[in-house]
Scaffold this active site. Sequence first.
Site, PDB file in Angstrom:
ATOM      1  N   HIS A   1       0.813  -1.225   0.000  1.00 25.05           N
ATOM      2  CA  HIS A   1       0.000   0.000   0.000  1.00 25.05           C
ATOM      3  C   HIS A   1       0.845   1.274   0.000  1.00 25.05           C
ATOM      4  O   HIS A   1       0.711   2.099  -0.914  1.00 25.05           O
ATOM      5  CB  HIS A   1      -0.991  -0.040   1.167  1.00 25.05           C
TER       6      HIS A   1
ATOM      7  N   HIS B   1       3.311   7.232   5.247  1.00 17.75           N
ATOM      8  CA  HIS B   1       2.098   7.915   5.715  1.00 17.75           C
ATOM      9  C   HIS B   1       1.295   7.143   6.746  1.00 17.75           C
ATOM     10  O   HIS B   1       0.583   7.735   7.541  1.00 17.75           O
ATOM     11  CB  HIS B   1       1.213   8.316   4.523  1.00 17.75           C
TER      12      HIS B   1
ATOM     13  N   GLU C   1       0.214   6.061  12.418  1.00 18.43           N
ATOM     14  CA  GLU C   1      -1.127   5.638  12.768  1.00 18.43           C
ATOM     15  C   GLU C   1      -1.207   4.131  13.021  1.00 18.43           C
ATOM     16  O   GLU C   1      -1.898   3.684  13.923  1.00 18.43           O
ATOM     17  CB  GLU C   1      -2.096   6.032  11.642  1.00 18.43           C
ATOM     18  N   ASP C   2      -0.514   3.358  12.214  1.00 21.31           N
ATOM     19  CA  ASP C   2      -0.746   1.910  12.229  1.00 21.31           C
ATOM     20  C   ASP C   2       0.399   1.053  12.756  1.00 21.31           C
ATOM     21  O   ASP C   2       0.294  -0.168  12.773  1.00 21.31           O
ATOM     22  CB  ASP C   2      -1.080   1.415  10.803  1.00 21.31           C
TER      23      ASP C   2
ATOM     24  N   ASP D   1      -3.583   8.174  -1.228  1.00 19.49           N
ATOM     25  CA  ASP D   1      -3.937   7.119  -0.280  1.00 19.49           C
ATOM     26  C   ASP D   1      -5.348   6.601  -0.585  1.00 19.49           C
ATOM     27  O   ASP D   1      -5.594   5.404  -0.701  1.00 19.49           O
ATOM     28  CB  ASP D   1      -3.880   7.739   1.127  1.00 19.49           C
TER      29      ASP D   1
ATOM     30  N   ASP E   1     -24.221  10.899 -27.036  1.00 16.39           N
ATOM     31  CA  ASP E   1     -22.856  11.437 -26.948  1.00 16.39           C
ATOM     32  C   ASP E   1     -22.016  10.677 -25.934  1.00 16.39           C
ATOM     33  O   ASP E   1     -21.769  11.136 -24.840  1.00 16.39           O
ATOM     34  CB  ASP E   1     -22.851  12.950 -26.661  1.00 16.39           C
TER      35      ASP E   1
HETATM   36 MN    MN Z   1      -2.928   4.581   3.796  1.00 19.30          MN
END
Ligand code: MN
Length: 718
Positions: free
Chosen positions: A50, A74, A78-79, A141, A261
């Site tokens: 990712h 990034h 957080e993770d 992201d 169209d």
């Molecule tokens: Mn992410």
Amino acid sequence: MIRLNDILERAGEFHPLSESDVNLISKSYVYSAKVHAGQKRSSGEPYLSHPLEVSLILANLGLDSCTIATGLLHDTVEDTLATSGDIKNMFGDEVSFLVDGATKVSKLSYSSDAERQSENFRKLILATAKDIRIVLIKLADRLHNMRTLDFLPPERRRKISKETMDIYAPLARRLGIGWLTSELEDLAFKFLNPREHAKIEEKLKSGRERRRRKMEEVKAKLEKHLLNDGIKSDVSGRVKSLYSIYGKMKWQNTEFNELHDIIAFRVLTESEEDCYISLGKIHSLWKPVPGRIKDYITLPKNNGYQSIHTTVMSSDGDRMEVQIRTRRMHEFAENGIAAHWHYKRGETGEDSEIQRHFSKIGELAEHGDAMRPAGFMQSLKAELESSVIYVYTPKAELIELPVGSTPIDFAYRIHTNIGDGCSAAVVNRTSVPLDRRLRTGDMVEVVVSEDARPSENWLSFVVTPKAKNSIRKNLAGMRRERSLDIGRSICERRFASTGRNLSSMIASGQLKKPLAKLGFSDPGDFFRMVGFGRVSVTSLQELIDPDSGIGPEKMGRIEKILDKVKDPESTKMVLVGNETVMTRFSTCCLPVPGEQIVGHTTRGSGVVVHSASCDMRPDDINNETVVDVEWRKGLKEKTATGLSLTCKDRQEVFSAIAETITSLGAEIARDETGSFGEGKKYNLFVKVKDITQLEEIMDSLSMLEGVVSVERCGRIFE
Ligand code: MN
């Protein structure tokens, strides 16, 4: 899985990478791989795939090495166990700033049921991000998450797609990144409305070969004809995006089969002039559909998009949309703000220089450029360096407030009664003082209590007109109530001193006539005026009982007071215009030096000075309270007075009003009760030298375009 080299290569295509760029990106890769080790995506792939994809998207946009490194990092704070401090130590301030920003934006929560809030939520993201690169990182992201959404459970899929449709696709559009906008929209559409998506996809399959042939035909024909006219062009045909076809079907309320169209062409030219020549050529080859020509070159869209659009009828009766633009316009249409970034970079070649430009988008706007209409950068800048903040209610509703707003401003924004009854505030679950300045992202609760009242002190820190006006109104109301109480008790005492009972006199109607003579139909109004110090009880007492007026011994005290402020040269005159305790200006007319004035003695307030023409001053009926007053000579301090303006639209004329006032040497008294009403009528307090200056100002103001009338006003009866 993408390799580090893919990213480095791609990044290098836009701008040769320095050794330190390569080191930064490589180090980020190694670190990300280490801290995400063992984690897996829902697809079963290693988590590292990712950040690698996100980083590649950023490299594809031609962004700088710090942004590409942040793509890799990034999700680390957080993770994983990594902290913001770790990132700072290893990768420096700039990368750490970007990672922190991305983490902050991730924490914002959007409840999709609050659809009408989506506009605010987009602004909240901009305000939180502060740096446009953080928004681009979040978009990259989101794009990769959308591309791999199949692996999530249906409920999550829907939620994320809704958010993408409401928030991220419009953000991408706002930044002018065309390809990203359509890809996000198409993906979100697929998950939000799988049946319609599949239906259109199926239908598109059937005519594929026919369309391909037709596109080639048109391309060859058009390129040839343009070349005959000496125009070098690139013509390309494409099938419109699924989501835009779906939009057309809904919009025109038609079935797919009736849509004519579906294919669109793009003509890229060398110069703007060639665009217009091409337009003429196209219209000579195919019949244009009336009303479908749009010239976004002369009038760009507000995200900076430039192109000419036209729709023509092809030989088989189908409509074809044609977009005509220069190559450069095309790059901006596709890559938006990122293209801007990479042009700038190519031109100066100095990375640190550009990074400053880019992070401070304001400078970009100043260094202006012919490539993009100035409005785009300006308005984006305004959104980033926003003068507004966004805070949450406990129900997660977003409220927009001006910078500097306090819980009191918040409370009045919700409802006047909540403001009036506000007794305490809780921000992010912590008790805070009522004058705390709120920040974007704060969750604000106010405690309302039944006996809470606005305080005068609130006026010193609130910033919204709504709060100011409501507080003032409430205070004026309280003053009126208080004046009634005070006035009534003054009257009661004075009546009692002559052996009369006020209450019973009111009850028996005995006071009706004398009060009417003084111009009052209701005793309450009279008490209020007594309380304000505008009327004396004596005036009433004398009418009831001519002999019961104040005797000379009682008058003595006032006389003594007057002596202190009288001009030593003239025995009768009280001089006005400096800060003596015993004279004050009436708040109903706010007289200014040079104008005719009248003084009235009052108990407790000494001499109150009114303008001679003031409607509110006590009747001369009780002229024993009148005192001769005169302005002190050579006053240096300016005097504040009120103006009441009626305007057609005050937002528009306000700067002209302010300019007029200051250009004539006066000032707007912001510290006064500068009540800017919200309607077309509002009061303004100015400090002037004298009446001549004031009249000059009033004349000039009334001549301004947009100003309907200018009148003087006081402070109490706003
Ligand atoms: Mn992410």
